[in-house]
Every structure is written in structure tokens, then in C-alpha cells.
Motif scaffolding. Structure first.
Motif, PDB file in Angstrom:
ATOM      1  N   PHE A 200       0.849  -1.199   0.000  1.00 31.53           N
ATOM      2  CA  PHE A 200       0.000   0.000   0.000  1.00 31.53           C
ATOM      3  C   PHE A 200       0.881   1.244   0.000  1.00 31.53           C
ATOM      4  CE2 PHE A 200       0.778  -1.171   4.406  1.00 31.53           C
ATOM      5  CZ  PHE A 200       1.214   0.014   4.957  1.00 31.53           C
ATOM      6  N   GLU A 201       0.240   2.347  -0.345  1.00 31.03           N
ATOM      7  CA  GLU A 201       0.963   3.622  -0.369  1.00 31.03           C
ATOM      8  C   GLU A 201       0.034   4.703   0.187  1.00 31.03           C
ATOM      9  OE1 GLU A 201       2.369   6.898  -3.672  1.00 31.03           O
ATOM     10  OE2 GLU A 201       1.703   4.917  -4.340  1.00 31.03           O
ATOM     11  N   ALA A 202       0.524   5.443   1.168  1.00 30.96           N
ATOM     12  CA  ALA A 202      -0.267   6.547   1.726  1.00 30.96           C
ATOM     13  C   ALA A 202       0.060   7.807   0.935  1.00 30.96           C
ATOM     14  CB  ALA A 202       0.069   6.747   3.197  1.00 30.96           C
ATOM     15  N   HIS A 214      -3.688   3.911  -1.088  1.00 31.10           N
ATOM     16  CA  HIS A 214      -3.813   3.191  -2.347  1.00 31.10           C
ATOM     17  C   HIS A 214      -3.265   1.780  -2.131  1.00 31.10           C
ATOM     18  CE1 HIS A 214      -3.790   2.730  -6.695  1.00 31.10           C
ATOM     19  NE2 HIS A 214      -2.600   2.167  -6.554  1.00 31.10           N
ATOM     20  N   ARG A 215      -3.997   0.799  -2.600  1.00 26.50           N
ATOM     21  CA  ARG A 215      -3.561  -0.579  -2.370  1.00 26.50           C
ATOM     22  C   ARG A 215      -3.853  -1.403  -3.612  1.00 26.50           C
ATOM     23  NH1 ARG A 215      -5.062  -1.137   2.585  1.00 26.50           N
ATOM     24  NH2 ARG A 215      -3.484  -2.156   3.825  1.00 26.50           N
ATOM     25  N   VAL A 240      -7.575  -3.071  -7.376  1.00 24.96           N
ATOM     26  CA  VAL A 240      -6.776  -1.875  -7.082  1.00 24.96           C
ATOM     27  C   VAL A 240      -7.692  -0.845  -6.429  1.00 24.96           C
ATOM     28  CG1 VAL A 240      -5.271  -0.110  -8.081  1.00 24.96           C
ATOM     29  CG2 VAL A 240      -5.324  -2.412  -9.073  1.00 24.96           C
ATOM     30  N   VAL A 241      -7.349  -0.488  -5.211  1.00 30.18           N
ATOM     31  CA  VAL A 241      -8.285   0.256  -4.361  1.00 30.18           C
ATOM     32  C   VAL A 241      -7.660   1.579  -3.903  1.00 30.18           C
ATOM     33  CG1 VAL A 241      -9.672   0.130  -2.247  1.00 30.18           C
ATOM     34  CG2 VAL A 241      -9.070  -1.976  -3.467  1.00 30.18           C
ATOM     35  N   THR A 242      -8.414   2.650  -4.012  1.00 32.86           N
ATOM     36  CA  THR A 242      -7.962   3.915  -3.431  1.00 32.86           C
ATOM     37  C   THR A 242      -9.064   4.468  -2.538  1.00 32.86           C
ATOM     38  OG1 THR A 242      -6.678   4.369  -5.415  1.00 32.86           O
ATOM     39  CG2 THR A 242      -7.008   6.206  -3.911  1.00 32.86           C
ATOM     40  N   SER A 243      -8.725   4.681  -1.281  1.00 34.89           N
ATOM     41  CA  SER A 243      -9.650   5.334  -0.344  1.00 34.89           C
ATOM     42  C   SER A 243      -9.187   6.775  -0.206  1.00 34.89           C
ATOM     43  CB  SER A 243      -9.554   4.730   1.053  1.00 34.89           C
ATOM     44  OG  SER A 243      -9.842   3.374   1.052  1.00 34.89           O
ATOM     45  N   THR A 244     -10.114   7.711  -0.320  1.00 33.33           N
ATOM     46  CA  THR A 244      -9.723   9.125  -0.220  1.00 33.33           C
ATOM     47  C   THR A 244     -10.673   9.897   0.686  1.00 33.33           C
ATOM     48  OG1 THR A 244      -8.841   9.056  -2.457  1.00 33.33           O
ATOM     49  CG2 THR A 244      -9.204  11.236  -1.526  1.00 33.33           C
ATOM     50  N   PHE A 245     -10.087  10.567   1.661  1.00 34.07           N
ATOM     51  CA  PHE A 245     -10.816  11.533   2.484  1.00 34.07           C
ATOM     52  C   PHE A 245     -10.848  12.840   1.701  1.00 34.07           C
ATOM     53  CE2 PHE A 245     -10.625  15.194   5.269  1.00 34.07           C
ATOM     54  CZ  PHE A 245     -11.472  14.927   6.330  1.00 34.07           C
ATOM     55  N   GLY A 254     -12.675   3.995  -4.296  1.00 33.01           N
ATOM     56  CA  GLY A 254     -12.762   3.594  -5.704  1.00 33.01           C
ATOM     57  C   GLY A 254     -11.990   2.303  -5.904  1.00 33.01           C
ATOM     58  N   VAL A 255     -12.554   1.389  -6.687  1.00 28.25           N
ATOM     59  CA  VAL A 255     -11.888   0.101  -6.940  1.00 28.25           C
ATOM     60  C   VAL A 255     -11.949  -0.202  -8.430  1.00 28.25           C
ATOM     61  CG1 VAL A 255     -11.697  -2.312  -6.233  1.00 28.25           C
ATOM     62  CG2 VAL A 255     -12.873  -0.692  -4.734  1.00 28.25           C
TER      63      VAL A 255
END
Ligand code: FES
Ligand SMILES: [Fe+2]
Length: 364
Positions: A200-202, A214-215, A240-245, A254-255
Motif C-alpha cells: 500500500f501507499e499513503a 492506495h492498495r 486496485v483500491v484507493t480510499s480518499t478523504f 474507488g476500486v
């Protein structure tokens, strides 16, 4: 008595004092969702938002109104009165209020006493959502709405829902920013065992107040919720998943999915996006609205129903887990130290950001 050495315990507590938690005042100067647009009609809808009792209804022309749900006379909830045209009539002694919050009549006297008014809050209706501004009205700029373009884009078919969470909204944002928990909390729904250990990457953008994790889980086998509608059942795939505040009110997950047996560029786009729309109710309870969308099989209502039902089951697992934490901590009566992991990097930055915004509003 804590088992932690006192030095570590104090250091953990000190670091936490810079982070938002359930004791941090709400960030008021921000747009929040008051309700799904379809929830508000000609009947009064009462909802507590950021601690404030709010009454929502639609005027005869269809536009929505939000008033403080407390009569200026003796604090009777106006939502227990009646809507008469564009006016709310208090159900206790009959004071009448217009959509702007001004009292227009008191049945027992000829004149309206000075100061007889309730707060009226700026609203902005957009797509499926009704946004409210509970902070300084002079700062309510519709250009600052966190709503994302895809949420109104017909290329993304979506469904909406509302959950109620008996836990702090900060915990919900933290839950969404680190999806390591998919392998455990969601082991029986949309988690897979390989999720938690995937790289993952912050991504932290303090200036913009944007925090992401992001993972990429690859190769993996998709759980039925994603495998069946994407046609990627039983094949090696990437998730491939990105979580965003985006704001105190909005978190987007988003996936993207693709098969690994051919180049991604040769495959149709299969993506889902979920807006997790977060409105604090009280310090330890939250209105949790969902808008879930996909860009494939967009005319297939059965896919919408299947994904919606499965997702809600999974989100209920988050609700149950976060409520268990809130209940457990509520019994201590004092802050407990937390030991963080690398995967918490984005969420720690997000909690610092919320604390700084709350402090700035309080003039500290
Ligand atoms: S409390 Fe509303 S009119 Fe008296
Ligand atoms: Fe979750």
C-alpha cells in the motif's frame, strides 16, 4: 493500571492529543449531507446534525428548507407541529415561522415579539443529496461542495442508502482510510485473506486536506460480490483500491478490477466507486449515507440490487465493529493509549487535519 511502560503510555497519549477523536469539536464550516433528497417532502423531517436539532421540509415550490428545530418561545420541537403552505406552525402555542426562520405570527397577541426567530440554514440540493451548512453562513460557498462529478454522471449507475452509526464520525473516516480490516472484519463478505498484507501507499496532501491510501491486491481471487458482476469469477485478477478523504463529510473508495491473463488496456473498464457520506449526529453517533456506483452493466437492475444488498451487509459489519469500540471505550472514562501501525499513516494525518480545523474554528 496499564501494562504499558509509563514512558510509552505518556508518549502515545501525547501524540493522540494532536489527533481528532470523539472529544474534538465538530468542524462546522463545511458542507454536510442533511438527507437524501428523496427523504425530504411536505412532512417535517427531524434530524440532529452536528449536535443541532434541524427540521427539514419542502415548500410548495419544491425547494427544501432547513430550520433549527426549536421554537423560540419554549423550545418545543417545531417538527412536531404542522406545515401550512410554506409556514411551520408550532404544535405547542401556535407560533408561525416562514422558511427564512422569522416568526410571522403569534395567535395570542397582535404583534410578534422582537427576536422571535429560529436559525435557517443554507441548503444546496445536488443529485441525490441535500447538503447543509451549519457553520458561519457568510462562508457557505456552493463551489466548496465536496460532491464529485461522477456522483451525477449517467455513465455511473448508482444506488443510495442511509445507515445509522452509534460511534464517532472520526472512527468512520479512519475505518475507511485503512482497509486492512477487509481481511478480518469483512472476512465473510468482501474481504480476502491476502488483502491485509498487500502493498500500500499513503498519499498525504495537508494543504488540500486530501488523504488517500492506495492498495493493489494482485494476483487475487475476487469475492462473489465483485467476481459475479464483473465476470472475473474463478480467474486471477487485480483489485486496485484507493480510499480518499475529501472532506469531513465525504470519503470515496474507488476500486478497479481486471483479469491478469491479458493486458489491462485490452479489457473493458470495470470500476466501482462508493461515496461514504459522513454527517456527525452527536459526538458519538453518525448519519452514514452511501452512494454506490459502477461503470459496467449499467442497465442491469439485478446487478444494482445484488451489489447494493451485499455491500450493505458488509457496511453493517463496519457499523457493528465501530459501535463495539465506542461502547468499550465509553466505559473507561479516560482516554486510552493507541499504538499505531504503518498503514495508519494517512489516517493519522487526516485526524491531525480534523483537529487543526476544529481548533482553528475555536480560535485556538
Ligand atoms: S413553544 Fe412554540 S409557540 Fe410556545
Ligand atoms: Fe469496512
Amino acid at each position: 493500571m496499564s501494562i504499558l511502560p509509563e514512558r510509552i503510555r505518556q508518549a502515545a497519549l501525547h501524540a493522540q492529543s494532536a489527533l481528532a477523536d470523539e472529544s474534538t469539536p465538530f468542524v462546522r464550516n463545511a458542507w454536510y449531507v442533511a438527507a437524501l433528497a428523496g427523504e425530504v417532502g411536505r412532512q417535517a423531517l427531524a434530524r440532529r446534525l452536528l449536535g443541532v436539532p434541524v427540521l427539514l421540509f419542502r415548500k410548495l415550490d419544491g425547494s427544501a428548507v432547513a430550520l433549527e428545530d426549536r421554537c423560540a418561545h419554549r423550545s418545543f420541537p417545531l417538527s412536531r407541529g404542522t406545515i401550512d403552505g410554506d409556514t411551520v406552525v408550532c404544535g405547542y402555542h401556535g407560533a408561525r415561522y416562514g422558511g427564512d426562520g422569522r416568526c410571522t405570527g403569534v395567535p395570542s397577541q397582535a404583534q410578534v415579539p422582537p427576536g422571535a426567530m429560529v436559525r435557517s440554514f443554507p441548503l444546496h440540493e445536488s443529485g441525490a443529496l441535500l447538503w447543509i451548512w451549519l457553520g458561519d453562513p457568510a462562508l457557505a460557498d456552493p463551489a466548496a461542495l465536496p460532491q464529485q462529478p461522477w456522483m451525477d454522471d449517467p455513465a455511473w449507475v448508482s444506488s443510495t442508502d442511509r445507515l445509522h452509526l452509534k460511534a464517532s464520525y472520526v472512527r468512520l473516516h479512519e475505518n475507511l482510510l485503512d482497509l486492512t480490516h477487509l481481511s478480518f472484519l469483512h472476512a465473510n463478505t468482501f474481504g480476502t485473506p491476502d488483502y491485509a498484507s498487500a502493498p500500500f501507499e499513503a498519499r498525504v496532501d495537508e494543504a488540500a486536506g486530501r488523504f488517500s491510501l492506495h492498495r493493489s491486491v494482485s494476483p487475487t481471487r475476487l469475492p462473489p460480490l465483485w467476481a459475479l458482476p464483473t465476470g472475473l469469477d474463478g480467474v486471477d485478477a487485480a483489485r486496485v483500491v484507493t480510499s480518499t478523504f475529501h472532506s469531513p463529510a465525504l470519503h470515496v473508495v474507488g476500486v478497479k478490477f481486471h483479469a491478469l491473463d491479458r493486458p489491462e488496456a485490452e479489457q473493458p473498464s470495470r470500476a466501482i466507486r462508493t461515496a461514504h457520506i459522513v454527517t456527525p449526529e452527536t459526538a458519538t453517533s453518525t448519519h452514514y449515507f452511501i452512494q454506490h456506483a459502477r461503470n459496467f452493466a449499467i442497465d442491469d437492475a439485478a446487478v444494482t440490487d445484488f451489489m447494493h444488498e451485499q455491500l450493505l451487509k458488509a457496511f453493517q459489519e463496519d457499523v457493528d465493529g465501530l459501535e463495539a469500540i465506542e461502547t468499550l471505550l465509553g466505559g473507561y472514562g479516560e482516554r486510552q493509549p493507541e499504538i499505531s501501525f504503518h498503514a495508519d499513516k494517512a489516517s493519522l494525518a487526516m485526524r491531525r487535519h480534523l483537529k487543526q480545523r476544529a481548533d482553528a474554528e475555536a480560535g485556538r
